[in-house]
Scaffold this motif. Structure first.
Motif, mmCIF file in Angstrom:
data_model
loop_
_atom_site.group_PDB
_atom_site.id
_atom_site.type_symbol
_atom_site.label_atom_id
_atom_site.label_comp_id
_atom_site.label_asym_id
_atom_site.label_seq_id
_atom_site.Cartn_x
_atom_site.Cartn_y
_atom_site.Cartn_z
ATOM 1 N N UNK A 161 -13.688 -43.193 -3.027
ATOM 2 C CA UNK A 161 -12.392 -43.182 -2.355
ATOM 3 C C UNK A 161 -11.322 -42.707 -3.328
ATOM 4 N N UNK A 162 -10.197 -42.302 -2.778
ATOM 5 C CA UNK A 162 -9.058 -41.940 -3.615
ATOM 6 C C UNK A 162 -8.597 -43.163 -4.410
ATOM 7 N N UNK A 163 -8.323 -42.953 -5.684
ATOM 8 C CA UNK A 163 -7.841 -44.052 -6.524
ATOM 9 C C UNK A 163 -6.381 -44.325 -6.179
ATOM 10 N N UNK A 164 -6.053 -45.544 -5.726
ATOM 11 C CA UNK A 164 -4.671 -45.834 -5.316
ATOM 12 C C UNK A 164 -3.797 -46.265 -6.496
ATOM 13 N N UNK A 165 -2.506 -46.193 -6.277
ATOM 14 C CA UNK A 165 -1.556 -46.796 -7.211
ATOM 15 C C UNK A 165 -1.450 -46.128 -8.558
ATOM 16 N N UNK A 166 -1.817 -44.852 -8.665
ATOM 17 C CA UNK A 166 -1.780 -44.182 -9.964
ATOM 18 C C UNK A 166 -0.368 -43.696 -10.279
ATOM 19 N N UNK A 167 0.220 -44.230 -11.327
ATOM 20 C CA UNK A 167 1.558 -43.834 -11.755
ATOM 21 C C UNK A 167 1.504 -43.069 -13.075
ATOM 22 N N UNK A 168 0.307 -42.821 -13.584
ATOM 23 C CA UNK A 168 0.151 -42.074 -14.828
ATOM 24 C C UNK A 168 -0.373 -40.688 -14.498
ATOM 25 N N UNK A 214 -0.234 -42.450 -23.503
ATOM 26 C CA UNK A 214 -1.162 -42.940 -22.483
ATOM 27 C C UNK A 214 -2.581 -42.604 -22.928
ATOM 28 N N UNK A 215 -3.498 -43.551 -22.813
ATOM 29 C CA UNK A 215 -4.894 -43.307 -23.181
ATOM 30 C C UNK A 215 -5.595 -42.455 -22.127
ATOM 31 N N UNK A 216 -6.701 -41.840 -22.533
ATOM 32 C CA UNK A 216 -7.528 -41.087 -21.608
ATOM 33 C C UNK A 216 -8.598 -41.979 -21.008
ATOM 34 N N UNK A 217 -8.466 -42.307 -19.732
ATOM 35 C CA UNK A 217 -9.428 -43.150 -19.011
ATOM 36 C C UNK A 217 -10.024 -42.368 -17.850
ATOM 37 N N UNK A 218 -11.328 -42.522 -17.646
ATOM 38 C CA UNK A 218 -11.943 -42.097 -16.393
ATOM 39 C C UNK A 218 -12.043 -43.321 -15.507
ATOM 40 N N UNK A 219 -11.750 -43.130 -14.210
ATOM 41 C CA UNK A 219 -11.960 -44.232 -13.268
ATOM 42 C C UNK A 219 -12.371 -43.669 -11.915
ATOM 43 N N UNK A 220 -13.244 -44.402 -11.260
ATOM 44 C CA UNK A 220 -13.685 -44.051 -9.913
ATOM 45 C C UNK A 220 -13.660 -45.308 -9.052
ATOM 46 N N UNK A 221 -13.200 -45.157 -7.826
ATOM 47 C CA UNK A 221 -13.155 -46.258 -6.866
ATOM 48 C C UNK A 221 -14.232 -45.994 -5.806
ATOM 49 N N UNK A 222 -15.153 -46.923 -5.667
ATOM 50 C CA UNK A 222 -16.292 -46.766 -4.770
ATOM 51 C C UNK A 222 -16.309 -47.920 -3.777
#
Length: 424
Positions: free
Chosen positions: A383-390, A407-415
């Motif tokens: 799904x689309x990752x919500x609430x991203x302000x970065x 800002x750090x480099x993070x990978x994130x996925x919402x499943x």
């Protein structure tokens, strides 16, 4: 009657003690005996330096590590034979001050010659000669393979990102309104940040501020907080915080009203997490478990797996990583994550949400792990990752935050798991 011998007054130190702290921390980090953050924190607590000097030690340690490849290359032709690690650490720090920090040459030479002599770290004559003659070396500050990883991840932004990794890391805090007020009343400067954090310039060590002591401030990078916000509204819901480490994300989840269970393989990390939660006036449960094996807990509507990784997205705040990281380490990290993700997924109730994140920008640890997981687990859909302000860019089934401005480099996925959530 013989007169007692006169005692001569102790000679004042010929160098700022901040520089000795910095050199001794560098010596430990370059020997692979620890990470800069913990080694420096411990050294500064023991030394109890004034705020200005603590800031200087911090600049020297992190600046030297960020610029280590070019500093080391500049030193190489000036040193013959084997250089003692103490002398090398001192020369690296002095070279950083001269070439990058802008300290006047006479001050650099006087300070580091005095430090070499009085602290017995290096031959003073060698230090004098090298620091007077050393000049910048035009050498990349990232290994070629790691620079290519950044180029593939960020495309046209890669050069700006890699340049930004060489600049000092700001302090990001999650603050209550009372925390902002306390910090400003005590002479600190609070700037609007990102992802619900504030960027803060402190006039004293963070632990000595009222805001921290009274549980109104929590250090966290905006990208790290974005992983928490990727779960969505967790108020009143059970949340499993897997590979929770020192419990910072558990604290942020509890702040948002979640009922948190934090899981980690290292039991002593739970002690630090509990202490931090007490400071914040929050609660969570803790379980010690190796997540490469299944975990016997009731499924939850929200599961966060912030998996152990290479940390390749945190080179600004942890620059020593680039000196140790290898492609083989990336492969091994991805293999570990691939073992953990299915066990995390098994803890998600039907209709629930799983967020997978790593503070790495390598494709193997982020998009690769998730793509392989989705191929063998059709019951989960991205799904689309919500609430991203970065700032962020697409990355496979998830996103990569852009490491600019601290800002750090993070990978994130919402499943999301197929099925209806059990609302009873």
């Amino acid at each position: 009657m013989t007169r007692p011998a006169r005692r001569s007054a102790p000679r004042p130190s010929a160098f700022n003690p901040a520089r000795e702290v910095a050199v001794r921390v560098l010596l430990r980090v370059l020997a692979g005996e620890g990470f800069a953050a913990t080694a420096l924190d411990s050294a500064l607590q023991n030394a109890r330096l004034p705020g200005r000097d603590a800031g200087l030690a911090t600049h020297i340690v992190y600046g030297t590590l960020r610029h280590f490849p070019s500093l080391d290359a500049a030193l190489a032709p000036m040193l013959t034979g084997k250089t003692h690690p103490k002398a090398r650490a001192l020369l690296l720090a002095g070279a950083f001050e001269k070439l990058h920090l802008g300290t006047p040459l006479h001050a650099v030479v006087n300070e580091y010659v005095g430090l070499a002599r009085d602290a017995r770290l290096a031959p003073p004559g060698l230090v004098n000669a090298v620091l007077r003659r050393i000049e910048r070396a035009d050498v990349p500050e990232l290994p070629a393979w790691l620079a290519e990883v950044y180029r593939e991840a960020y495309g046209a932004q890669a050069d700006a990102v890699m340049a930004d990794l060489l600049t000092p890391q700001p302090l990001w805090l999650s603050l209550s309104d009372a925390g902002v007020r306390m910090l400003e009343e005590d002479g600190n400067v609070v700037f609007p940040g990102q992802q619900g954090t504030e960027r803060v310039e402190l006039a004293q060590p963070l632990r000595e501020t009222r805001a921290f002591a009274q549980g109104q401030a929590q250090p966290i990078n905006p990208a790290s907080l974005a992983c928490v916000d990727a779960l969505g509204d967790v108020k009143g819901a059970r949340v499993l915080d897997l590979a929770g480490g020192m419990g910072v994300k558990a604290a942020m989840l509890a702040t948002r009203g979640a009922e948190v269970t934090s899981v980690d393989v290292v039991a002593r990390k739970h002690d630090a997490a509990r202490a931090n939660l007490r400071r914040l006036g929050l609660q969570a449960d803790f379980v010690t478990h190796d997540l490469t094996a299944p975990l016997d807990l009731p499924p939850a509507p929200f599961v966060l797996l912030d998996a152990p990784c290479t940390g390749s997205g945190t080179l600004r705040s942890h620059p020593e990583i680039k000196l140790r990281l290898t492609p083989q380490a990336v492969t091994e990290a991805a293999q570990l994550q691939a073992q953990m993700l299915p066990n995390a997924a098994a803890l998600v109730e039907p209709g629930g949400v799983l967020v997978y994140s790593v503070c790495s920008v390598t494709p193997q640890e982020g998009p690769g792990v998730v793509a392989d997981f989705l191929a063998s687990h059709p019951e989960f859909q991205p799904e689309t990752v919500p609430g991203l302000d970065v700032p962020h860019v697409p990355a496979g089934a998830g996103v990569l935050t852009v490491p600019l401005g601290g800002v750090d480099g993070f990978f994130m996925a919402r499943l999301r798991r197929n099925g209806s959530r059990n609302l009873t």
